[in-house]
Each structure stands twice: as C-alpha cells, then as structure tokens.
Design a protein around this motif. Structure first.
Motif, PDB file in Angstrom:
ATOM      1  N   LYS A   1       0.844  -1.182   0.000  1.00  0.00           N
ATOM      2  CA  LYS A   1       0.000   0.000   0.000  1.00  0.00           C
ATOM      3  C   LYS A   1       0.887   1.243   0.000  1.00  0.00           C
ATOM      4  CE  LYS A   1      -3.611   1.969   2.903  1.00  0.00           C
ATOM      5  NZ  LYS A   1      -4.520   1.616   4.007  1.00  0.00           N
TER       6      LYS A   1
ATOM      7  N   VAL B   1      -3.515   0.362  -3.325  1.00  0.00           N
ATOM      8  CA  VAL B   1      -2.997  -0.967  -3.008  1.00  0.00           C
ATOM      9  C   VAL B   1      -2.578  -1.661  -4.298  1.00  0.00           C
ATOM     10  CG1 VAL B   1      -3.587  -3.219  -2.028  1.00  0.00           C
ATOM     11  CG2 VAL B   1      -4.441  -1.120  -0.959  1.00  0.00           C
TER      12      VAL B   1
ATOM     13  N   ASN C   1      -0.551  -4.058   3.047  1.00  0.00           N
ATOM     14  CA  ASN C   1      -1.989  -3.812   3.166  1.00  0.00           C
ATOM     15  C   ASN C   1      -2.620  -4.570   4.332  1.00  0.00           C
ATOM     16  OD1 ASN C   1      -4.362  -2.541   2.289  1.00  0.00           O
ATOM     17  ND2 ASN C   1      -5.016  -4.446   1.311  1.00  0.00           N
TER      18      ASN C   1
END
Ligand code: GTP
Length: 601
Positions: free
Chosen positions: A230, A237, A283
C-alpha cells in the motif's frame, strides 16, 4: 541479511569529481561486475546521461565485501551503494537517496578542492544525520594537492586532515581501504524488525518491459514477495509481482527485511503511482504513520513546446505521455499560440530538466521543436482580493494588479578570492541580496545570495563561469517567494502582439528587454511587401520601436524572359521558403526568427 551486517551509503560529490568512476571501481573490487562486462560508468544507463556525463537517475547496488585489513579483517558485509543525482534540479531526489543511507562518502577532487555542490550535498547529508567520510579523489593526477585540500576538508567537517582518505577512482589506489573504512565507520541500520513494514521509496523508474521499478529502503518490518503493498500517500494498493535486489542486475528475492535496500515491481505503468519519498507498507498489516519527508515534485520553470511542423502535434503529445511515465516531475497541458500554433505548456524542476526533456523529444522521438523562453511561476494578486497563478506570460492578467510574487532561491557561490568582486557585480545585476560570506580557506570564498529564480534561469551560470574563468561553482535551492515590481512586456509585429515573445520582467529591465528583442527581430525578419513596425510595449505604452522597411520582392524579374525551367525552379524555391514561414497577422516570420529571438545569447 541481519542489519548488523549491512551498510547503506552514498557517494556525494560535485559534478565531475569522479563519483561514477569510483562507483565503477567498487563494483569491480567487490566482483559484482564481471571484469569482461565492465564498461565505463556502468551505473549510468541512459544514453543522454552517458553523453553528458551526468547522472540523472539514482540507482542502488548491493555489493558483498569482506574486510581485508584492520581489526575487522575477514568480516563479511553487504554494502548497498545508492547513487545520487548530481544536479541542483534534482535536490529533492538527492535528499531522499540520502535519507535511505546511514553514511555518505564525501568525494572531493584533489586537484580542485571543495566546490558549491560539495557544500550543498554535505549540508543535505548533515540534515539527514549521516556519518560522513571525507575522501580526496584523483590523487594520481600530477596537479593533485591532497595536503592542501585535506586541510580545507578537515576544517569544513571538523575532523583531522589525516582522516581524509586518499584514493584514485581511476587506478583503484586506496579504494579497498575505503571499503574497509565504510564497514568500520558507518553505522549499521537500525529499525524495528517486528513493527508493521515501512519502506521509503527513493527512486522509481519506468521500464518498457517490466513497468515501474520502485527502489526502496526498508526502515521497519519486512516486505515479502507475496504481500499486497500500500502506498501511504494515496492509499493505493498494489499486487507485488516481484521483489529483489540489484547486484548489479535485478536478482529476485523472497523478502526484504529491516535495513535492506531493493526493488519492487507491481505492474503499475506510471511512476506517478510510485512516488519518490512515499512510504510503502503492507496492506494486511499497515503501518500507522508514514515516514516523514514526502513532498510532491513542484515544477519551477515553465516553457511552451511547439512542433515546428504543425502535423507533429499528435506525435509530440504521445512522446510527452511516454516520458511522463518515467518522470513524476514533468507536467504539461495543451496550449495554443497565435504565433506558434498548437503545442504544450510544460513545467520542469529547472533548466537542466527542461533541456533534458527537449533533447529526448528531439532525439528519441525525432521531433523538431521550438521552445519558448523559460519563465518561472508568478502569483498575481488582483485589486479586490483575487489571486491568479501565471505560468505563461501571455496569460498575465490585464485588470488592476495589486502586487506580484515571484519565486526566489538561496544560492551558494564558491569562488577564488580574486573573483569576489566580479561575482558580486553579477549577483547585484541580477537583483541578488547578499546574505553572507565566508572564507573556507585563504583563497576560497563562499558567497550566499538570495536571488529571484527568474534571474538565474537564463544565462546566470554561463555568466558566472565566464566572469570567473570557470573557477566559480554554483548551487541553489528554492527559498519561497518575494513581492517584486514586475511588468509584462509585449512585442508587437505590425500592431499585433506576438504571444510567444511576451515576458514578465522587472520594471527596471523592461526597456532593455524590449529594445533587445525588437532589434533582434528587425535583423531576423526579412523585408515584406509593406513596412512592418516592431514595437515593445507595457500595456498601451510603447517603450521601443524598430522598423522593417518594405520591398517589392519579384523573384522572376531576375530571369530575363526565356528560360522557363529556371523560372519554375525559382518559384519552387520560393514556395519551399514559404513553408518554413509562420504568418503572424499579415507578417511572414521565418521559424529561425522565433528560435533565434528566444535564445538567450
Ligand atoms: P557526474 O556523474 O557528472 O557528477 O560526474 P562524476 O562525479 O561521476 O565524475 P566521473 O566519474 O564521470 O569523472 C569525471 C572525470 O574525471 C572523468 O573524465 C574521469 O575519467 C575523471 N576521473 C575520475 N576519477 C579519476 C581519478 O581518480 N583520476 C583521474 N586522473 N581522473 C579521474
């Protein structure tokens, strides 16, 4: 590799002090590059870089090294060498490369001594709290004066002259010792191995086969090949397609851990989605706070780019779209000029950046271009409170103006004592304000000025060089803006303003600008069938005037009747000539006139 066995460092130097050559020697000594494949300046990939001998894009190389001498003999470490761009336009990229390191090798040419970029880079290194090893290079040169410059360097950094390591990047002398000292003196990276991952992007390069390759330094935690990453500035992302290290080609790896330097590939096609200075996290388990220091690249200099052949406009647009993929700082939007037709207004980090883009467009994309005189960005406060940003002088507001802001720079000039007067005269002529002056040694002076950016983007550097016989060096960085007494000067041909020649200049210089351009155009534009006045004006007030007298151009008159083929040839020649003319109102202006009038010499 555990952090204790990693050293992340960069080499900082003034241009031409031998950074690339030293880097080459290190690659060879660490056996990262096969001697048979070794070519000069291995790390400079782009052709233009090689030809101009400057490094534009930074790169990182992983080099294994086993200490050869001293108390750590036999210890094996991973050295990550991060190459920094060397020019003032790219200061921000330099600062991010430095932020990825713990140590900096400060390289100084032993025949030249300290120069402006040596200082600027040293200050940046100190801001980033890097450990600095002073190194004198080119000691093989007969003109080298290592004793003298060791004193200077020691004085500057606050160490002993003996602490300055002496090397020759060319012969390799002293380089193994330098590598040993890098291991001994530079701190190993520290970071939290168990924290959520945070990696800083210090470079991002578009590759036609692989998409964007992002170079990162892992500050905390660990990034694994199967993670989804991310970007913390945008929240975007991306799937990781590959992760690895450069040694000196890409080598895939399973993970990058705390302290390591490597690359990420996500399949994105535009470096804007992977920006220098941004923080990469995972992420699944994102870091809460981004690393500090992220800045959007901000164009400082604008210029209009126009194809000489109007039908090349779509090709120019495609070419800019391609270049943009690899250059997050390049901005452009379509613009039309009454004089030059369809083109683009482009924003650049500085003049070198502009030159590089223009050159790549011409060379790699085969385009013939006219670029208008570069200008800075003005902020104009109108009476009544509104404020407009002007990136094109021809769009300068016509209403009542309260005040105008222009960008300024903090400039550092280093010069031998003898030229201090000449440098001061030049800077004062460019509306500079002296901020300070220091003697670095008996015959070398550092002058610090605040100058309007607009005054140095033309020929300031060339003037500085010629007034100091090439001895002075210059570095500058943006330092905000100031309110100045500026006016817009228009150039009128036969009563019509030619937008490409409009300029915003200081009131005291308007007259000189007007007369110079008018006189240049008077020489460059051929006589027409009618008289053509050339005027320079501020608003409705004419400040300079030249006149092109009329002629009757009758090419056929020269051919005494008979020879029809000769006549046709002449007519064709005349038609050819016409093609390269632009109609500005009723006046035919040759393309060269635009190029020559807009050039600064
Ligand atoms: P930029 O990347 O443009 O900042 O230049 P640089 O600092 O990388 O300099 P580069 O390595 O290109 O070297 C500049 C010039 O100095 C080249 O002509 C090199 O051959 C020469 N040079 C570099 N190191 C040495 C050295 O140790 N001895 C001698 N005699 N010449 C050197």
């Amino acid at each position: 590799t555990v952090p204790a066995h990693i050293r992340n460092f960069c080499i900082i130097a003034h241009i031409d002090h031998g950074k690339s050559t030293l880097a080459d020697r290190m690659l060879q000594l660490t056996e990262v590059v096969d001697p048979r494949q070794m070519r000069a300046q291995y790390l400079d990939r782009m052709d233009i870089e090689r030809e101009r001998g400057i490094t534009i894009k930074s790169q990182a190389v992983r080099m294994p090294w086993t200490v050869r001498e001293g108390e750590r003999t036999g210890e094996s470490v991973i050295l990550n060498m991060i190459d920094t761009p060397g020019h003032v336009d790219f200061t921000y990229e330099v600062s991010r490369s430095l932020a990825a390191c713990e140590g900096a090798v400060l390289l100084v040419d032993a025949a030249q001594g300290i120069e402006a970029q040596t200082l600027a880079n040293l200050y940046l290194a100190m801001e980033n709290e890097l450990h600095v090893i002073p190194v004198l290079n080119k000691i093989d040169l007969p003109a080298a004066q290592p004793e003298k410059y060791a004193e200077e360097l020691a004085h500057l950094i606050g160490c002993q002259p003996e602490d300055c390591i002496r090397v020759s990047g060319k012969t390799g002398l002293g380089v193994p010792y330098l590598l040993d000292e890098i291991v001994r003196q530079f701190p190993a990276p520290v970071g939290d191995a168990d924290a959520p991952a945070r990696a800083m992007i210090f470079d991002s390069v578009y590759d036609i086969y692989r998409g964007v390759v992002t170079y990162v330094r892992v500050i905390d935690g660990r990034i694994e090949a199967r993670d989804r990453i991310k970007m913390m500035s945008t929240g975007a992302v991306h799937e990781l397609l590959e992760i690895g290290v450069i040694s000196p080609e890409m080598v895939k790896a399973g993970a990058l851990s705390v302290g390591e330097v490597g690359y990420l590939i996500t399949g994105v096609k535009d470096v804007r989605q992977s920006r220098v200075g941004d923080t990469v996290t995972i992420n699944q388990r994102p870091a809460r706070e981004a690393l500090g220091g992220y800045k959007d690249p901000k164009p400082m200099v604008y210029s209009g780019l126009y194809p000489i052949d109007g039908s090349d406009y779509p090709a120019l647009r495609d070419a800019l779209d391609k270049l943009k993929l690899n250059d997050a700082a390049l901005v452009y939007e379509p613009e039309t000029s009454a004089a030059l037709g369809f083109g683009f207004r482009c924003g650049f980090l500085g003049l070198l950046h502009l030159e590089i883009i223009a050159e790549r467009l011409e060379r790699e994309f085969n385009l013939d271009l006219i670029s208008t005189a570069p200008n800075v960005v003005y902020r104009v406060d109108l009476e009544g409170g509104a404020s407009v940003v002007v990136t094109n002088p021809s769009e300068y507001p016509t209403g009542k103006i309260h005040q105008v802001h222009e960008p300024t720079v903090k400039a550092t000039v280093l010069t031998p004592n003898d030229y201090v007067g000449a440098v001061m005269e030049l800077c004062q002529g460019r509306r500079g304000v002296l901020q300070g002056m220091d003697y670095l040694s008996a015959d070398r002076v550092e002058l610090r000025y605040t100058l309007p950016l607009a005054e140095i983007i033309f020929d300031f550097f060339d003037q500085l060089k010629s007034k100091t016989k090439g001895y002075a060096s210059l570095d500058y960085e943006p330092s905000g803006e100031q309110v100045s007494d500026l006016v817009k000067v228009d150039i009128l041909l036969h009563g019509d303003a030619v937008d490409a020649f409009s300029a915003i200049v200081h009131k005291d210089k308007a007259y000189a600008y007007g007369t110079t351009i008018a006189a240049k155009l008077q020489k460059l534009i051929p006589r027409q069938q009618f008289e053509v006045p050339i005027q320079a004006a501020i608003g409705n007030r004419v400040i300079a005037r030249e006149t092109i007298r009329a002629i009757r151009k009758d090419v056929l008159a020269k051919c005494y009747g008979g020879d029809i083929s000769r006549k046709r040839k002449l007519l064709e020649k005349q038609k050819e000539g016409k093609k390269r003319m632009k109609m500005v109102g009723r006046v035919e202006v040759p393309q060269e006139a635009f190029i020559a009038a807009l050039s600064t010499s």
